[in-house]
Enzyme design. Structure first.
Site, PDB file in Angstrom:
ATOM      1  N   CYS A  77       0.870  -1.180   0.000  1.00 44.93           N
ATOM      2  CA  CYS A  77       0.000   0.000   0.000  1.00 44.93           C
ATOM      3  C   CYS A  77       0.906   1.229   0.000  1.00 44.93           C
ATOM      4  O   CYS A  77       1.714   1.392   0.921  1.00 44.93           O
ATOM      5  CB  CYS A  77      -0.866  -0.039   1.264  1.00 44.93           C
ATOM      6  SG  CYS A  77      -1.912   1.406   1.496  1.00 44.93           S
ATOM      7  N   CYS A 188      -1.172   3.727  -6.556  1.00 44.70           N
ATOM      8  CA  CYS A 188      -1.992   3.136  -5.492  1.00 44.70           C
ATOM      9  C   CYS A 188      -2.201   1.692  -5.928  1.00 44.70           C
ATOM     10  O   CYS A 188      -2.474   1.438  -7.110  1.00 44.70           O
ATOM     11  CB  CYS A 188      -3.329   3.863  -5.380  1.00 44.70           C
ATOM     12  SG  CYS A 188      -4.581   2.980  -4.412  1.00 44.70           S
TER      13      CYS A 188
END
Ligand code: DGL
Length: 259
Positions: A77, A188
């Protein structure tokens, strides 16, 4: 080094299901390893939360995974890496802790002097780590950060195509397409699951990159260096877990799907 430690799984964490885009590269690069994936969909999105809260949530989730043991941690992440990688390395000092960052380096290497659009969460593009990254490459290309609030939610909901997603991307990306962009960085880990949709809005000839392969290779290199890489060529397993248990089906689907 005990043989037992080598046989432990590699922990892979994301705020939600996006980390599966990193997990699939990890499995490809290390097919003999066992993986333990955890998402925190109850608290996702992380990317619109304050850094302090993201750090706390990330620490709590990793601590929960630590109960069953792991030999390395991948923070799959960009947002949690930005907020938590340094404190995590101070906690887990005896194993490799690898994060992910927007793949600006490969983008400028492949499009020197080009216009690079970096799509990421508001938290990632507003963070100091990102500013340092942009600074490192600002002489090698024109780097344009683009916060994409709302985009990860499509992936979390399992909406990987369709008119609503197309309309969202068209509105978000249309000004950049018109300006002329050479490369798009998917900053992302949720975004690789809508790569084709981004590509179709941006048009032909625009390079699209993400950091998952680099992260997987870095973890392999670190495990090898620490004598922790398993020498099996195949046969690894994947255990899924999410703070929202019904997400596990979507995780499995995303790992298998050729998107
Ligand atoms: N997958 C996460 C990332 O790479 C972010 C999603 C979120 O906002 O929770 O940044």
């Amino acid at each position: 080094m005990t043989a037992d430690k080598k046989e432990l799984p590699i922990a892979v964490f994301d705020s939600g299901v996006g980390g599966i885009s990193v997990l699939r590269e990890l499995v490809r690069v290390m097919p003999g390893e066992d993986f333990y994936f955890r998402g925190d969909s109850v608290h996702a999105p992380y990317g619109t939360r304050p850094a302090e809260e993201i750090l706390q949530l990330t620490k709590e989730n990793i601590a929960r995974m630590a109960g069953s043991g792991f030999k390395g941690i991948v923070i799959a992440c960009n947002t949690a890496t930005s907020a938590a990688i340094t404190p995590l390395r101070q906690i887990y000092t005896d194993i490799p802790v690898v994060g992910i960052e927007p793949a600006i380096k490969p983008a400028v290497e492949r499009c020197p002097g080009g216009k690079i659009l970096v799509m990421a969460t508001p938290m990632t593009v507003g963070g100091e780590k990102f500013l340092r990254l942009v600074h490192r490459f600002e002489d090698e290309g024109i780097i344009i950060p683009l916060a994409c609030p709302g985009l990860m939610e499509f992936v979390e909901a399992g909406t990987l195509s369709g008119p609503k997603l197309e309309a969202y991307l068209e509105e978000l990306l249309c000004p950049y397409r018109e300006e002329g962009i050479d490369a798009v960085v998917l900053g992302c880990t949720h975004y690789p699951f809508v790569r084709r949709q981004v590509a179709s809005v941006m048009g032909e000839g625009v390079l699209i990159v993400d950091g998952s392969e680099g992260t997987a290779r870095e973890m392999r290199r670190r495990l090898l260096g620490a004598g922790l890489l398993r020498d099996r060529a195949q046969g690894g397993t994947v255990r899924f877990e999410d703070s929202l248990p019904e997400k596990e089906t979507l995780c499995r689907f995303l790992l298998e799907a050729q998107l």
